[in-house]
Design a protein around this motif. Structure first.
Motif: not given
Length: 213
Positions: A54-60, A140-160
């Motif tokens: 997950l962090m590799r995805i976010n780094h990329t 920029v607006v659309e990119t950041e909107r989509q990034v915000e959504a996938h970060l929310a997903e990753h926050l749920e998927r990280l080990p607790a």
């Protein structure tokens, strides 16, 4: 030298330097990592590999963000918008450094395909800029909107128990929301169909590949 007085050649050379630093260097953050002071959680091998993926995805994603902003800034028609894009890119550098640090803590590495991701994202950013500042800021607006959504997903998927990764992603998410709001306030428009859908599809490809490679 002030960015306002740079010649086209100066900007090209500066862009090459930023690209090399982003892809092959070790960018330094201007802000301390949000994980500072948090304990290192005990993760088993499966949890560690998953968190690293997950962090590799976010780094990329941050490599792509640097490239997008650089491509947009290089061809921005309005100097104030260029400065705005470069300021946002500087904050994205913090994200890049934080993700790189967390990957190292997880005994992992960035995506091997980061040069490819950078080149493609730079080209997309440049094309957006050629369409005009309103479209570029809308991108920029659309990119950041989509990034915000996938970060929310990753926050749920990280080990607790992985509080260090979670702290990094939470701050990144807050910054992305602010970047989107700033771009909207500067005149960013809603992108027409099917641009947002194509952006989302390309992002899914990147996330699937970067998780492993």
């Amino acid at each position: 030298m002030n960015a306002r007085t740079l010649s086209p050649l100066d900007r090209l050379l500066a862009g090459i330097e930023r690209a090399l630093e982003t892809v092959a260097g070790a960018p330094a953050a201007n802000r301390p990592t949000p994980a500072h002071g948090l304990a290192h959680a005990e993760l088993d091998d499966t949890e560690r590999r998953h968190a690293a993926g997950l962090m590799r995805i976010n780094h990329t994603g941050e490599v792509c963000a640097q490239a997008l902003y650089d491509g947009q800034a290089a061809l921005a028609r309005n100097e104030a918008n260029r400065e705005h894009l470069l300021h946002a890119a500087a904050e994205e550098t913090d994200h890049l450094a934080w993700c790189a640090e967390r990957l190292e803590e997880l005994d992992s590495r960035p995506s091997l395909l980061n040069p490819l991701w950078y080149a493609g994202s730079y080209a997309i950013g440049a094309l957006a800029a050629l369409a005009g500042d309103a479209v570029s800021l809308g991108f920029v607006v659309e990119t950041e909107r989509q990034v915000e959504a996938h970060l929310a997903e990753h926050l749920e998927r990280l080990p607790a128990q992985d509080g260090r990764s979670r702290a990094v992603l939470a701050q990144m998410q807050a910054d992305e929301v602010r970047h989107a709001e700033n771009a909207r306030s500067r005149g960013g428009i809603d992108l027409p169909f099917p641009v947002p859908q194509l952006m989302q599809a390309s992002s899914m490809v990147m996330k699937t590949v970067a998780y492993r490679i």
